[in-house]
Design an enzyme around this catalytic site. Structure first.
Site, short mmCIF file in Angstrom:
data_model
loop_
_atom_site.label_atom_id
_atom_site.label_comp_id
_atom_site.label_asym_id
_atom_site.label_seq_id
_atom_site.Cartn_x
_atom_site.Cartn_y
_atom_site.Cartn_z
CD GLU A 1 -8.75 5.11 -1.93
OE1 GLU A 1 -9.44 3.95 -1.62
OE2 GLU A 1 -7.86 5.45 -1.30
CG ASP B 1 -4.90 5.85 0.47
OD1 ASP B 1 -5.71 4.52 0.43
OD2 ASP B 1 -4.74 6.75 1.59
CG HIS C 1 -8.77 -1.34 3.51
ND1 HIS C 1 -8.59 -0.97 2.20
CD2 HIS C 1 -8.86 -0.06 4.02
CE1 HIS C 1 -8.27 -0.28 1.61
NE2 HIS C 1 -8.09 0.41 2.87
CG ASP C 2 -10.97 2.05 2.94
OD1 ASP C 2 -11.13 1.75 4.45
OD2 ASP C 2 -10.79 2.64 2.47
CG ASP D 1 -1.99 0.29 0.65
OD1 ASP D 1 -2.94 1.24 0.24
OD2 ASP D 1 -3.44 -0.54 1.05
#
Length: 554
Positions: A256, A199, A328-329, A98
């Protein structure tokens, strides 16, 4: 279009804190990932994305990084990471990390030096501004609620944070910041990782004047995305990042990306795009509320299906998306995209069918392959997530009572995806011998890896079968690069499409409705490749019972 090495692969996201704990502290660790590499290999995984394991105070679960070059003690050591990388490579699996470079933790050395001297070198690593008429510099609302501007104690200054106040935004207009970040990215690529999931990357480019906007809520604030959408030039920054890092290594990158301008898709994921691919957030976008979770629209199957097709068709001839059901979000896909009557193994297998064979690379989130679902909290205190607590407050402030606000969080919380992985029916689902950092879902006795490995009809074994089909020599090219053509869209509860490459035509068809549907068959013969039920069809029509999915070679 260029042939990419990753197009016929399957990726898997690990949320390390909740994957597997080996030392009994209740927190998953790198050695737990090493222990389960053979499980992932057997599942059919080629690429593993590991959510942040860097040193962090964990205000936002590791997305607040205090040292990019260190592994958080909770997860292990750099030696553990190096072993993980080596063991993955032995199994022909790649690791991607990440990459969180819009902001750091407020505990990062750079920010601590910036606080000590905001007018010095490190002050320009971040955004410090004076107040305006005794108020904050501008009226942005952070992604986690409240103003994006936090006062600096003892000074007439504020610093900018798009997320939590403990996550100050980095100033990408500063060449020294970019060099520091590029050096760090290259350091990790030199280690041998295959690339990054990147991210919140659109946020790195700010409007140079950081102006205020018309408020969109009773709090007098405007959403931070309003400023981002009014800003040009993020592409230039992303090209700098790519040229100075990713391109040198042939790295695989998945962005993302929210709030991308409509006509910029080729710049992001085309042959010469900023990233290899980016996530398709069709489901997330359609359920975004005007002011928060409390006023978000309910899931609408037809709108979701049509949006997925729109996204897929737009990318055709340009690039490829990364396709997800959950991450995960987001809450669990089985609890989000399926009607209540189909939140069972049959329905979960159906959902897998329509997702795994879309055009682009599939990303499976840990636990998705066994059908993990949302939990039900009895009180807001049972949630850990900073964003969930903020959304609860927003709902209360908007006039909802506590029960209603809790119901909103039970539907939308990010913690649903963060409950520990369910390995077996022993204490704590085999995740830890200690006390888990977040409660295990109560359904672990029925939904766990050990039980499903032994059941040939389980969700897990269906995922293995579906992945084998996607990667089979006979069909991997059509699933990797073939055209997608939506089919039977006149049926409101049918999700169906063809994948086509040269003389191969493969139909994926699924019935999300409660009633059986009959689909006219326009070909003489078909060969069933996969079904989640005891599917049979005749020459005139395809019959799909409620929750049934079939993949047919035409």
């Amino acid at each position: 279009m260029k042939k990419r090495w990753w197009l016929d692969k399957v990726a898997y996201q690990i949320y390390p804190k909740s994957f597997k704990d080996t030392n009994g502290d209740g927190i998953g660790d790198l050695r737990g990932i090493i222990e389960k590499l053979d499980y992932l290999k057997e599942l059919g995984i080629d690429i593993i994305w590991i959510s942040p394991v860097y040193q962090s105070p964990f205000v936002d679960q590791g997305y607040d990084i205090s040292d990019y070059y260190k592994i958080a003690e909770q997860f292990g050591t750099m030696e553990d990471f190096d072993e993980l990388l080596a063991e993955a490579k032995k199994r022909n699996m790649e690791i991607i990390m990440d990459l969180v470079i819009n902001h750091t933790s407020d505990q990062h050395e750079w920010f601590q030096k910036a606080l000590a001297d905001p007018t010095g070198k490190y002050g320009d690593y971040y955004y410090f501004r004076k107040g305006v008429n005794g108020k904050v510099p501008s009226n942005y609302r952070s992604y986690f609620g409240g103003s994006t501007w936090e006062p600096v104690q003892g000074r007439d200054l504020y610093y900018l944070h798009a997320f939590a106040k403990e996550q100050p935004d980095l100033n990408w207009e500063n060449p020294e910041v970019k060099k520091e970040l590029f050096d760090m990215v290259n350091w990790w690529l030199d280690k041998g990782i295959a690339g990054f999931r990147i991210d919140a990357i659109i946020n790195i480019k700010k409007h140079p004047e950081l102006p205020s906007y018309e408020p969109d809520g009773d709090d007098g604030l405007a959403d931070f995305t309003t400023m981002i959408a009014d800003t040009e030039g993020v592409g230039e920054l992303l090209e700098e990042l790519k040229t100075n890092t990713f391109d040198k290594y042939g790295a695989f990158t998945v962005g993302e990306v929210f709030n991308m301008q409509e006509d910029k898709l080729r710049e992001f994921i085309g042959d010469e795009g900023h990233f290899s691919t980016m996530f398709d957030f069709s489901g997330e976008v359609l359920t975004k509320g005007g002011h928060g979770w409390y006023d978000s629209p309910k899931h609408d199957f037809k709108k979701w299906r049509d949006m997925v097709f729109k996204t897929q068709l737009k990318a055709q001839g340009i690039g490829y998306y990364a396709n997800i059901i959950e991450n995960h979000d987001e809450p669990r896909g089985a609890s989000r995209y399926l009607p209540e009557g189909l939140r069972n193994p049959k329905g979960i297998k159906m959902l897998a069918c329509v997702n795994l064979f879309l055009r682009g690379i599939p990303f499976i989130y840990q636990g998705q392959e066994i059908g993990m679902q949302n939990f039900t909290a009895a009180d807001i205190s049972e949630f850990d997530d900073i964003n969930t607590k903020d959304e609860y407050r927003r709902a209360i402030d908007a006039g909802l009572n506590k029960a209603q606000a809790l119901a909103v969080c039970n539907e939308r919380s990010r913690d649903h995806a963060r409950t520990p992985m369910q390995w077996n029916n022993a204490d704590n689902a085999g995740f830890t011998k200690g006390t888990p950092w977040l409660k295990v879902n109560k359904n672990y006795q029925e939904i766990n890896v050990n039980r499903e490995e032994k059941d040939p009809e389980s969700v897990l074994n269906f995922y293995k079968e579906a992945i084998r089909l996607r990667k089979s020599e006979a069909y991997k090219e059509v699933f990797a690069t073939g055209e997608i053509v939506p089919r039977f869209t006149e049926f409101d509860k049918v999700f169906a499409y063809e994948r086509i490459l040269e003389n191969k035509h493969i139909l994926i068809a699924a019935n999300f409705g409660a009633e059986e549907v009959h689909l006219d068959q326009e070909w003489k013969e078909g060969t069933l490749l996969l079904s989640n039920s005891h599917f049979s069809n005749n020459r005139k029509e395809i019959k799909l019972s409620s929750g049934e999915a079939a993949i047919i070679l035409l």
